[in-house]
Each structure stands twice: as structure tokens, then as C-alpha cells.
Design a protein around this motif. Structure first.
Motif, short mmCIF file in Angstrom:
data_model
loop_
_atom_site.label_atom_id
_atom_site.label_comp_id
_atom_site.label_asym_id
_atom_site.label_seq_id
_atom_site.Cartn_x
_atom_site.Cartn_y
_atom_site.Cartn_z
N GLY A 159 0.82 -1.21 0.00
CA GLY A 159 0.00 0.00 0.00
C GLY A 159 0.85 1.26 0.00
O GLY A 159 0.54 2.24 -0.69
N LEU A 160 1.94 1.25 0.77
CA LEU A 160 2.88 2.37 0.79
C LEU A 160 3.46 2.59 -0.60
O LEU A 160 3.52 3.73 -1.09
N PHE A 161 3.90 1.51 -1.25
CA PHE A 161 4.47 1.64 -2.59
C PHE A 161 3.43 2.20 -3.56
O PHE A 161 3.75 3.06 -4.39
N GLY A 162 2.19 1.74 -3.45
CA GLY A 162 1.13 2.24 -4.30
C GLY A 162 0.86 3.71 -4.06
O GLY A 162 0.67 4.49 -5.00
N ARG A 163 0.85 4.10 -2.79
CA ARG A 163 0.61 5.51 -2.43
C ARG A 163 1.72 6.41 -2.97
O ARG A 163 1.45 7.51 -3.47
N SER A 164 2.98 5.97 -2.88
CA SER A 164 4.08 6.79 -3.40
C SER A 164 3.96 6.92 -4.92
O SER A 164 4.24 7.99 -5.47
N GLY A 165 3.53 5.87 -5.59
CA GLY A 165 3.32 5.95 -7.03
C GLY A 165 2.17 6.89 -7.38
O GLY A 165 2.26 7.67 -8.33
N GLU A 166 1.12 6.82 -6.59
CA GLU A 166 -0.04 7.68 -6.79
C GLU A 166 0.32 9.16 -6.59
O GLU A 166 0.00 10.00 -7.42
N LEU A 167 0.99 9.46 -5.48
CA LEU A 167 1.35 10.85 -5.18
C LEU A 167 2.31 11.42 -6.22
O LEU A 167 2.29 12.62 -6.49
N SER A 168 3.16 10.58 -6.79
CA SER A 168 4.14 11.06 -7.77
C SER A 168 3.62 10.91 -9.20
O SER A 168 4.38 11.11 -10.15
N GLY A 169 2.37 10.55 -9.35
CA GLY A 169 1.80 10.41 -10.69
C GLY A 169 2.54 9.37 -11.53
O GLY A 169 2.64 9.50 -12.75
N GLY A 170 3.10 8.37 -10.86
CA GLY A 170 3.83 7.32 -11.57
C GLY A 170 5.22 7.71 -12.03
O GLY A 170 5.87 6.97 -12.77
N THR A 171 5.73 8.84 -11.56
CA THR A 171 7.05 9.31 -12.01
C THR A 171 8.20 8.83 -11.13
O THR A 171 9.36 9.06 -11.46
N LEU A 172 7.89 8.16 -10.02
CA LEU A 172 8.92 7.72 -9.09
C LEU A 172 9.87 6.74 -9.78
O LEU A 172 9.44 5.74 -10.33
N LYS A 173 11.15 7.08 -9.75
CA LYS A 173 12.17 6.22 -10.34
C LYS A 173 13.28 6.01 -9.33
O LYS A 173 13.63 6.91 -8.58
N LEU A 174 13.84 4.82 -9.33
CA LEU A 174 14.86 4.45 -8.37
C LEU A 174 16.02 3.82 -9.12
O LEU A 174 15.81 3.00 -10.01
N GLU A 175 17.22 4.21 -8.74
CA GLU A 175 18.42 3.62 -9.32
C GLU A 175 19.30 3.12 -8.18
O GLU A 175 19.70 3.90 -7.31
N MET A 176 19.58 1.84 -8.18
CA MET A 176 20.45 1.27 -7.15
C MET A 176 21.91 1.56 -7.52
O MET A 176 22.32 1.33 -8.64
N HIS A 177 22.67 2.07 -6.54
CA HIS A 177 24.09 2.32 -6.75
C HIS A 177 24.93 1.15 -6.26
O HIS A 177 25.84 0.69 -6.94
N ASP A 178 24.62 0.69 -5.04
CA ASP A 178 25.43 -0.38 -4.45
C ASP A 178 24.67 -0.98 -3.28
O ASP A 178 23.77 -0.36 -2.72
N VAL A 179 25.06 -2.20 -2.94
CA VAL A 179 24.54 -2.87 -1.74
C VAL A 179 25.72 -3.51 -1.03
O VAL A 179 26.55 -4.16 -1.67
N VAL A 180 25.79 -3.31 0.27
CA VAL A 180 26.81 -3.95 1.09
C VAL A 180 26.11 -4.63 2.26
O VAL A 180 24.99 -4.29 2.61
#
Length: 128
Positions: A52-73
């Protein structure tokens, strides 16, 4: 199952692919924390609340939310994801920042996650 870092990398992959089914196994029983004073801030418990949180963030951003992973440790219990997030709102606000995402990993799944934006004030302003 893989190491916690492997689990976190896999989560980024399925999140970016919007693979809801794959996310289910990784989020069942998870607790997800979003800091600040904004519309998304709070603690989300379990699959339905987190999705639901992920859906709400997509809704509030009009589907423009983009994420780029740099690294994981990670070590034997935790993983830290370094990513960059961008989004825009209909009223002209924009988000463009780095984040640190800290996760406790247990049994091949995310058990607890803390999102740490680089600029909490700007993060709150965008999501308010």
C-alpha cells in the motif's frame, strides 16, 4: 537464500521490475519505516501495508517515481542499499536525492527496513 546483500539486491530487482508476486515472499512479516513529517511517514507492518505504501508513493508522484540502485553492502544479518530516487508532483515539486536503505534480513527475506533520505527536509517537502 543467499547473503543479506544478495537478498537486498534481489529486492531492488523485483521492485524495479514491479514484480509484485516476487515481492510478496520478500516482504511477508516485514516492518518498513519511513521517517519524517510527510504523507508517507510512518511504520508499515506486513505485506499489505508495505505494498500500500508503494502504491501511495506511485499515486502521489503520478507514476514518475524512479529508483536507481548504486550499491549494496552487507554482513551476515544486515544489508545497506545505496540508491538514487527521482520523482515529480503535479504541482511542480520534484525529488532528486540519494538515500540509504538499511535492512535486517532473516531467512532470505527483509525483516525490517529503515529508509534514510539524504535531505529529510526536502524529502518531507516533496511528500507533504
Amino acid at each position: 537464500m543467499g547473503s543479506p546483500a544478495d537478498v537486498m539486491r534481489r529486492f531492488y530487482e523485483v521492485f524495479l521490475a514491479r514484480d509484485t508476486e516476487a515481492m510478496r515472499a520478500m516482504l511477508e512479516g516485514c516492518v518498513w519505516h519511513i521517517p519524517g513529517e510527510n504523507l508517507l511517514a510512518g511504520t508499515y507492518r506486513g505485506l499489505e501495508e508495505i505494498v500500500g505504501l508503494f502504491g501511495r508513493s506511485g499515486e502521489l508522484s503520478g507514476g514518475t517515481l524512479k529508483l536507481e540502485m548504486h550499491d549494496v553492502v552487507g554482513d551476515d544479518a544486515h544489508a545497506i542499499g545505496l540508491d538514487h530516487v527521482t520523482a515529480s508532483r503535479d504541482d511542480g515539486r520534484s525529488l532528486d536525492m540519494n538515500r540509504v536503505v538499511i535492512a535486517h534480513v532473516s531467512n532470505g527475506a527483509l525483516a525490517e527496513v529503515w529508509v534514510c533520505p539524504e535531505d529529510q527536509y526536502a524529502f518531507d517537502e516533496f511528500w507533504s
